[in-house]
Enzyme design. Structure first.
Site, mmCIF file in Angstrom:
data_model
loop_
_atom_site.group_PDB
_atom_site.id
_atom_site.type_symbol
_atom_site.label_atom_id
_atom_site.label_comp_id
_atom_site.label_asym_id
_atom_site.label_seq_id
_atom_site.Cartn_x
_atom_site.Cartn_y
_atom_site.Cartn_z
ATOM 1 N N THR B 309 -0.083 0.431 -8.257
ATOM 2 C CA THR B 309 -1.032 2.223 -7.459
ATOM 3 C C THR B 309 -1.789 1.877 -6.391
ATOM 4 O OG1 THR B 309 -0.812 2.531 -10.104
ATOM 5 C CG2 THR B 309 -2.361 3.937 -7.735
ATOM 6 N N TRP B 312 0.594 0.934 -3.742
ATOM 7 C CA TRP B 312 2.014 1.628 -2.927
ATOM 8 C C TRP B 312 0.607 2.255 -2.100
ATOM 9 C CZ3 TRP B 312 1.177 7.221 -2.249
ATOM 10 C CH2 TRP B 312 2.638 7.273 -2.429
ATOM 11 N N HIS B 313 -0.804 2.682 -2.360
ATOM 12 C CA HIS B 313 -1.231 3.781 -1.240
ATOM 13 C C HIS B 313 -1.650 2.661 -0.133
ATOM 14 C CE1 HIS B 313 -2.507 6.216 -4.473
ATOM 15 N NE2 HIS B 313 -2.357 6.953 -3.520
ATOM 16 N N GLY B 314 -1.590 1.216 0.205
ATOM 17 C CA GLY B 314 -2.058 0.394 1.412
ATOM 18 C C GLY B 314 -1.780 -1.120 1.366
ATOM 19 N N PHE B 460 0.032 7.059 4.293
ATOM 20 C CA PHE B 460 0.359 6.520 2.559
ATOM 21 C C PHE B 460 2.490 5.833 2.695
ATOM 22 C CE2 PHE B 460 -3.627 5.842 2.387
ATOM 23 C CZ PHE B 460 -4.432 7.113 1.374
#
Lengths: 164, 460
Positions: B309, B312-314, B460
């Site tokens: 998670t 996924w954001h960066g 994102f």
């Protein structure tokens, strides 16, 4: 495997191959293109000219690029142009910074034309200058470009690459 | 083209709605929506559109091939499923992570890779499709255009919500546009616009004005402004997306449910970016065994999900730390925290979880983890001063906005609205409509005066 299943498999695998090839086609130019530099223009210029004899490269007004290269200064974020006013001097140095990729194309086309024009001018009566122009260097990155002609061209180009 | 773009609101959207009404049947409606969605996306640039097309063709072909393989070819099928998902992950990796990781790990110059808009969102939608087909949760989609619409539907393409294919599939074939959909959609669209333009964009200015803060009060204001900005920005976008979906008969699932009134960390994640946490639950957590495993594997599953998670954001370490922060908190809550939380009054729990979220966002907006820890230190008193002139100025300028943000982040607006509808019926509807129209006009005024900011989750 039934015939129709085989045909469907060939079709599906064909599309997958096309996708991979298409993705590589989109991606490969990114890897062969020269990268972008975050170094400020002043720093790039300073490092490019470090250790260079600037006798034949006095600074010119930005608007001169219009006269010598038919380039519009508005299309570039920053410009540094260096050459003497002596028409018999083939030593020229132009460093530009830009954001729009089209500016790179304009730079390349204009400089190539300039080089050819100068070769045509010097041809037949100024062989040394003609030779200098034939050895001129153009180096284009994502957001910086260099054009240099003269005996110190190689060193200036190396400084430029290191500066970026 | 953002949802707050004036051409989008007054040009693209009305023309699309009008054109949609002229489509005679479901098939033509889908084709029309696909064309306008592709145009919407291609507006941002052809290279990005090419990647979208490649992704769609890829899952179309892989889905059909996976479906073609029978049970006897189990091993080959597993390889195909793994390989097809790996290709999608590769596309995401190249555009989102390669530059940061090669530059950070190897010191190489970054490549000129511009991440296509919405890549993180539609790649996950694509993986959802392949996984649902592979696990036989849904039949394969043999109509390329319908599958393309699932991926490219402009309402959810650039910033989600991430719709799982099996939920979306039925709506591709069978959906109705009712007057209820139209009115609810309009209300949601206006609400989302207000959240974005009146709250998020003004909070962005507050956040920008407090950059570089070194006082306790200043850093608290900085973190609170971001906490609310992110919520109003992303939930505002999601409301607009869901509202637009309703205009075309689609029911896109809710993505936010007033997360800042959550009374536990687990509850927070049932209210914040619901579509993402649902995706990770269905395609990572449950396949790993979920909670139906021994303690060690359960801990592993939670940490894997939250590591992913964060990633996924960066690509920055700060996002990974943020993800693991929640992974660890969820474990603590599960094994030790539940009994403690249950003893606390409800309001205290809400405040506690709010501050936990607030601290987490500090990792989110900090460029490095060193900066994140510095800011957290400031918040707990390790600061140059308690308050300075910049902080006082911020407080005087934005206190009203901050207080309004606290109120409007709670369900109070919805409760008041429902009460008005229940008590005043038709008159209540008219009153609320007039209020929203006035707010809409105010938003347009602010957009015209160019005080609008880009959507945060675009990054994102």
């Amino acid at each position: 495997m039934a015939k129709s299943e085989r045909q469907q498999t060939i079709f599906n695998v064909g599309i997958m191959v096309i996708c991979v090839v298409a993705f590589l086609n989109v991606l490969v130019p990114v890897f062969i293109k020269k990268p972008k530099s975050d170094t400020p223009f002043d720093q790039v210029t300073e490092k490019t000219l470090e250790g260079i004899d600037m006798t034949n490269y006095p600074s010119q007004d930005i608007q001169s690029v219009r006269r010598f290269f038919q380039l519009d200064p508005q299309h570039f974020d920053q410009i540094g142009f260096y050459r003497t006013n002596d028409a018999m001097s083939a030593d020229e140095l132009l460093i530009v910074q830009f954001s729009d990729p089209k500016s790179a194309d304009q730079f390349k086309n204009s400089v190539e034309k300039r080089i050819q024009d100068q070769i045509d001018v010097y041809s037949g009566y100024a062989p040394e200058q003609e030779d200098t122009m034939k050895k001129a260097i153009i180096d284009i990155y994502q957001n910086y470009a260099l054009y240099v002609s003269g005996p110190q061209a190689d060193r200036i180009e190396q400084n430029f690459i290191n500066a970026l | 083209m953002a949802f707050t773009n004036l051409f989008f609101i007054f040009g693209y959207l009305p023309l699309t709605l009008i054109g949609y009404q002229f489509c005679k049947n479901q098939k033509i409606k889908n084709i029309f929506l696909l064309i306008v969605s592709w145009l919407f996306y291609a507006w941002a640039g052809l290279p990005g559109f090419l990647i979208l097309l490649i992704t769609t063709l890829w899952i179309f072909a892989c889905g059909k091939q996976i479906d073609l393989m029978d049970q006897k070819q189990h091993k080959k099928k597993s390889w195909l499923v793994g390989g097809s998902i790996a290709f999608l992950v590769l596309i995401l990796f190249v555009y989102k992570y390669l530059n940061v990781w090669i530059n950070g790990l190897f010191g190489l110059a970054p490549l000129n890779l511009i991440m296509p808009l919405g890549l993180s969102f539609y790649i996950f939608s694509a993986i959802s499709y392949l996984a649902d087909v592979a696990m036989k949760k849904t039949p394969v989609q043999k109509n390329f255009l319908d599958l393309a619409l699932y991926i490219a539907f402009f309402a959810k393409l650039t910033m989600g919500p991430i719709s799982e294919y099996r939920e979306f599939k039925n709506q591709l074939e069978n959906r109705k546009l009712t007057s209820a959909n139209l009115s609810q959609g309009t209300l949601l669209f206006f609400k989302g616009l207000v959240k974005k333009v009146i709250f998020a964009d003004q909070l962005a200015l507050m956040f920008a004005s407090l950059q570089g803060e070194t006082s306790v009060v200043g850093v608290w204001l900085l973190s609170l402004s971001y906490t609310f900005q992110l919520y109003f920005d992303f939930s505002g976008y999601s409301d607009m997306a869901i509202g637009i979906g309703k205009w075309f008969g689609f029911e896109i699932p809710k993505n936010f449910d007033h997360p800042y009134v959550a009374d536990s960390v687990q509850n927070f994640w049932r209210r914040w970016h619901i579509s993402l946490s649902t995706w990770f639950r269905d395609y990572v957590y449950i396949p790993l065994g979920g909670s139906r495993v021994d303690k060690n594997k359960f801990i592993r599953n939670i940490l894997v999900v939250w590591l992913l998670t964060g990633i996924w954001h960066g690509a920055n370490m700060t996002y990974i730390l943020w993800g693991l922060y929640y992974g660890v908190l969820l474990l603590i809550e599960r094994f030790y925290g539940k009994k403690i939380l249950e003893r606390l009054p409800h309001t205290v729990r809400i405040v506690l979880i709010f501050f936990i979220a607030n601290f987490g966002w500090v990792f989110f907006f900090s460029p490095t983890y060193a900066e994140a820890f510095r800011l957290l230190g400031c918040m707990f008193g390790i600061a140059e001063s308690f308050v300075n002139s910049q902080a006082l100025f911020g407080l005087s300028q934005y206190l009203g906005l901050l207080l309004a943000s606290f109120v409007f982040a709670t369900p109070v607006v919805d409760l008041v609205q429902d009460r008005i509808f229940a008590l005043w019926k038709q008159k209540g509807v008219v009153l609320v409509s007039v209020v929203y129209i006035l707010l809409f006009v105010a938003c347009i005024g602010m957009l015209v005066s160019s005080t609008s900011q880009i959507f945060l989750y675009n990054a994102f």
